[in-house]
Design a protein around this motif. Structure first.
Motif: not given
Length: 302
Positions: A76-100
């Motif tokens: 999984l590759h996630i890239n977040i760019a926040v431009k000049r004077q912008a404001h973002s809040l990033i979260t998730t709806p649940g836990a992430n999991r690395f399975y067996r």
């Protein structure tokens, strides 16, 4: 959607069992406030619309991963760019999991990988608050968070890792997991922290490592240049430590400083305790760093 990382007949079955996904988001300040102005996605990563529970100047985004976990061969590759004077809040709806990890794979083929990169422009503000990551016994996970800042940008973000499910009788004994956090300012590396957990190095058990604790977390806070002088930053650290002591959590949490970067670490047995303490410290830091009171994402209440 499953995409092919190599095209040949011998790898067809492997591709059916692996996912490669990428998600790139760009936030920009427009006359109507911060907006999600560009989305590029590939595979099972997506977002819904931006939410504005505290006004149009801060966009709240929930990262969605429908498979709800990472298995052998996944990237999984996630890239977040926040431009000049912008404001973002990033979260998730649940836990992430690395399975067996799958045991029938050759060494190296069982890797489960997630890379998150944040790019903040001048005067940009970003808050990154994913819910906890659960690493199952037998996993072979690698998680990286890279944050690229400018002198006058602001960042608040945490990661919380839970090793195994000890309360369910599934302790983390034979799995492998690496967590790498890096922060760059003006393209200069100012913070590098890596932990590698595997049976042979006994980091999980060693007193100088995790000391048999199953939950560890890191909360990073970066203030723009000139926002605090040295004395003000020292006073803030004292305030944070006093709050931690008042919560009787000084055995679990420490606060340190590298240049203008505050580093808050948790080590213990309870993800909920870690998250609750991090939220309390965020409620102290956010008005000072971002001139806004903390607004709890609604998804955390569901």
């Amino acid at each position: 959607m499953i995409i092919e990382k190599a095209i040949n007949n011998d790898s067809e079955q492997e591709l059916k069992n692996s996912w490669f996904a990428s998600l790139s988001l760009t936030f920009s300040l427009t006359p109507s406030g911060t907006q999600l102005t560009r989305t590029e996605r590939y595979g099972p990563l997506s977002v819904q619309k931006a939410f504005y529970p505290e006004g149009r100047d801060c966009a709240h985004i929930y990262l969605l991963h429908p498979p709800a976990g990472i298995v052998s061969g996944d990237e999984l590759h996630i890239n977040i760019a926040v431009k000049r004077q912008a404001h973002s809040l990033i979260t998730t709806p649940g836990a992430n999991r690395f399975y067996r990890a799958r045991e029938d794979h050759a060494i190296g083929d069982s890797k489960q990988v997630q890379h998150c990169k944040f790019y903040l422009a001048a005067c940009a503000k970003c808050e990154n608050f994913p819910l906890e990551t659960i690493v199952y016994e037998g996993a072979d996970g690698f998680n990286t968070v890279d944050v690229h800042l400018q002198n006058d940008s602001a960042y608040l973000g945490w990661d919380i890792t839970c090793l195994g499910l000890p309360s369910s009788g599934q302790p983390f004994k034979h799995g492998r997991y690496s967590q790498l956090n890096r922060v760059y300012c003006q393209n200069t590396l100012i913070y590098h922290d890596r932990i590698v957990i595997k049976p042979e190095n006994k980091v999980h058990q060693h007193i100088a490592g995790l000391n048999h604790q199953s939950v560890f977390g890191t909360f990073l806070a970066y203030a723009p240049l000139g926002q605090f002088d040295d004395d003000e930053l020292k006073t803030l650290i004292v305030q944070l430590r006093e709050h931690i002591i008042s919560e009787k959590a000084d055995d679990n949490i420490s606060v340190s400083q590298v240049r203008r970067l505050l580093i808050i670490r948790y080590l213990g047995q309870q993800a909920e305790q870690c998250k609750a303490l991090f939220i309390q410290l965020w409620q102290i830091l956010r008005p000072l760093y971002l001139n806004k009171v903390a607004s709890i994402p609604r998804i955390w209440h569901t």
